[in-house]
Design a protein around this motif. Sequence first.
Motif, short mmCIF file in Angstrom:
data_model
loop_
_atom_site.label_atom_id
_atom_site.label_comp_id
_atom_site.label_asym_id
_atom_site.label_seq_id
_atom_site.Cartn_x
_atom_site.Cartn_y
_atom_site.Cartn_z
N ALA A 1 0.66 -1.24 0.03
CA ALA A 1 -0.07 -0.14 0.29
C ALA A 1 0.74 1.12 0.00
CB ALA A 1 -0.83 0.00 1.17
N ALA A 2 1.86 1.33 0.95
CA ALA A 2 2.95 2.30 0.81
C ALA A 2 3.77 2.55 -0.55
CB ALA A 2 4.03 1.91 1.83
N MET B 1 1.66 6.88 -6.61
CA MET B 1 0.84 8.09 -6.84
C MET B 1 1.60 9.70 -6.78
SD MET B 1 -2.86 6.78 -5.64
CE MET B 1 -2.64 6.17 -4.17
N THR B 2 2.24 9.55 -5.76
CA THR B 2 3.07 10.74 -5.27
C THR B 2 4.13 11.00 -6.41
OG1 THR B 2 3.07 10.07 -3.00
CG2 THR B 2 4.81 11.86 -3.58
N PHE B 3 4.90 10.05 -6.84
CA PHE B 3 5.70 10.54 -8.12
C PHE B 3 4.86 10.95 -9.29
CE2 PHE B 3 9.31 7.47 -6.93
CZ PHE B 3 9.56 7.90 -5.81
N LYS B 4 3.80 10.23 -9.33
CA LYS B 4 2.93 10.73 -10.50
C LYS B 4 2.51 12.22 -10.43
CE LYS B 4 -0.09 9.61 -13.90
NZ LYS B 4 -0.83 11.16 -14.33
N THR B 5 2.04 12.69 -9.52
CA THR B 5 1.47 14.05 -9.19
C THR B 5 2.83 14.91 -9.28
OG1 THR B 5 0.05 13.27 -7.37
CG2 THR B 5 0.81 15.52 -7.27
N ILE C 1 14.29 8.64 -2.85
CA ILE C 1 13.16 8.14 -2.10
C ILE C 1 12.85 6.74 -2.49
CG2 ILE C 1 10.57 8.58 -2.05
CD1 ILE C 1 10.81 11.48 -2.51
N THR C 2 12.87 6.27 -3.74
CA THR C 2 12.72 4.78 -3.88
C THR C 2 13.60 4.11 -3.12
OG1 THR C 2 11.82 5.24 -6.14
CG2 THR C 2 12.56 3.14 -5.82
N ALA C 3 15.01 4.27 -3.13
CA ALA C 3 16.05 3.65 -2.27
C ALA C 3 15.70 3.76 -0.97
CB ALA C 3 17.36 4.24 -2.84
N GLN C 4 15.17 4.83 -0.66
CA GLN C 4 14.87 4.87 1.01
C GLN C 4 13.99 4.00 1.33
OE1 GLN C 4 14.73 9.54 1.11
NE2 GLN C 4 16.05 9.07 2.93
N THR C 5 12.97 4.00 0.68
CA THR C 5 11.78 2.81 0.82
C THR C 5 12.18 1.55 0.93
OG1 THR C 5 10.21 4.59 -0.45
CG2 THR C 5 9.34 2.31 0.03
N SER C 6 13.17 1.31 -0.07
CA SER C 6 13.49 -0.12 -0.08
C SER C 6 14.39 -0.45 1.20
CB SER C 6 14.43 -0.36 -1.31
OG SER C 6 15.17 -1.55 -1.61
N LEU C 7 15.37 0.62 1.49
CA LEU C 7 16.01 0.35 2.73
C LEU C 7 15.11 0.14 4.00
CD1 LEU C 7 18.78 0.49 4.46
CD2 LEU C 7 18.62 2.85 4.32
N THR C 8 14.04 0.99 3.91
CA THR C 8 13.30 0.81 5.06
C THR C 8 12.63 -0.48 5.26
OG1 THR C 8 12.53 3.20 5.23
CG2 THR C 8 11.22 1.75 6.52
N VAL C 9 12.20 -1.14 4.25
CA VAL C 9 11.73 -2.39 4.09
C VAL C 9 12.68 -3.39 4.48
CG1 VAL C 9 10.88 -4.32 2.52
CG2 VAL C 9 9.86 -1.84 2.30
N ALA C 10 13.93 -3.26 3.96
CA ALA C 10 15.00 -4.15 4.57
C ALA C 10 15.49 -4.33 6.00
CB ALA C 10 16.11 -3.91 3.67
N ILE C 11 15.22 -2.87 6.36
CA ILE C 11 15.72 -2.82 8.04
C ILE C 11 14.31 -3.65 8.67
CG2 ILE C 11 15.92 -1.24 9.74
CD1 ILE C 11 16.97 0.95 7.83
#
Lengths: 88, 135
Positions: free
Chosen positions: A45-46, A52-56, B40-50
């Motif tokens: 979900a995140a 969606m944020t990137f799209k905006t 931001i994509t990398a940070q999201t991936s890192l948070t998941v990995a942590i």
Amino acid sequence: MPLALIPVIAQLASQLIGLYAQAHSTSKSAAQIASLGPTIVNVTAALSQLAMTFKTAQDEKWTENDARWLPIFDQIDHAQQLALDRLT
Amino acid sequence: MNPRQSFRFYLIALMLVGALSACMNTGQVVKPVGMVQDIITAQTSLTVAINALADMHDAELARQEMAKAGKPVSPTPLITDKAYQDAKSYSKQASAMLISARTAATANDASNAQTLLTAGLNLIGQIALVNGGKK
């Protein structure tokens, strides 16, 4: 589908399924194993929200130093700090 | 795996597929554009990995408790203490690197941002390996 996010999702799935398999091998209870389910849903979900944020941002042509990124940075940093705090 | 556990496994897999389908049904194709979105994509991936690392460690502590209580558990650790400590260190380094990368990106220092992002992604790969994932 947010194509560029597929590797992230794939990595996540790999990690969680691997974790499941290892949890199973230690005879953890079914309830503990099933508890991974909400984690998967929450993260996907995140990721959807992120797409969606990137799209905006792309539609509205946010610049690299656009102030509208700031609350998103705050959210990301907060989530990451919560995760880091779990590493005892 | 007994039938009940099999059912739960497939239920989890089904939930994952369902969530992915929900993303696909939007009909949108969104790729990160620009350094900030890549970071931001990398940070999201890192948070998941942590979080996955923390889950793994919690599971290992539970396994040790069960072993102490004389319950039947695998003698093999889910994660060794050394691997956990290494991954914990990678997590902190990667987190700091990606924040620095973002700071560089927002200051329009794309070269420095890219260097830090690449280093951060390598660390995420290391954490994923400890978590049982594949590079």
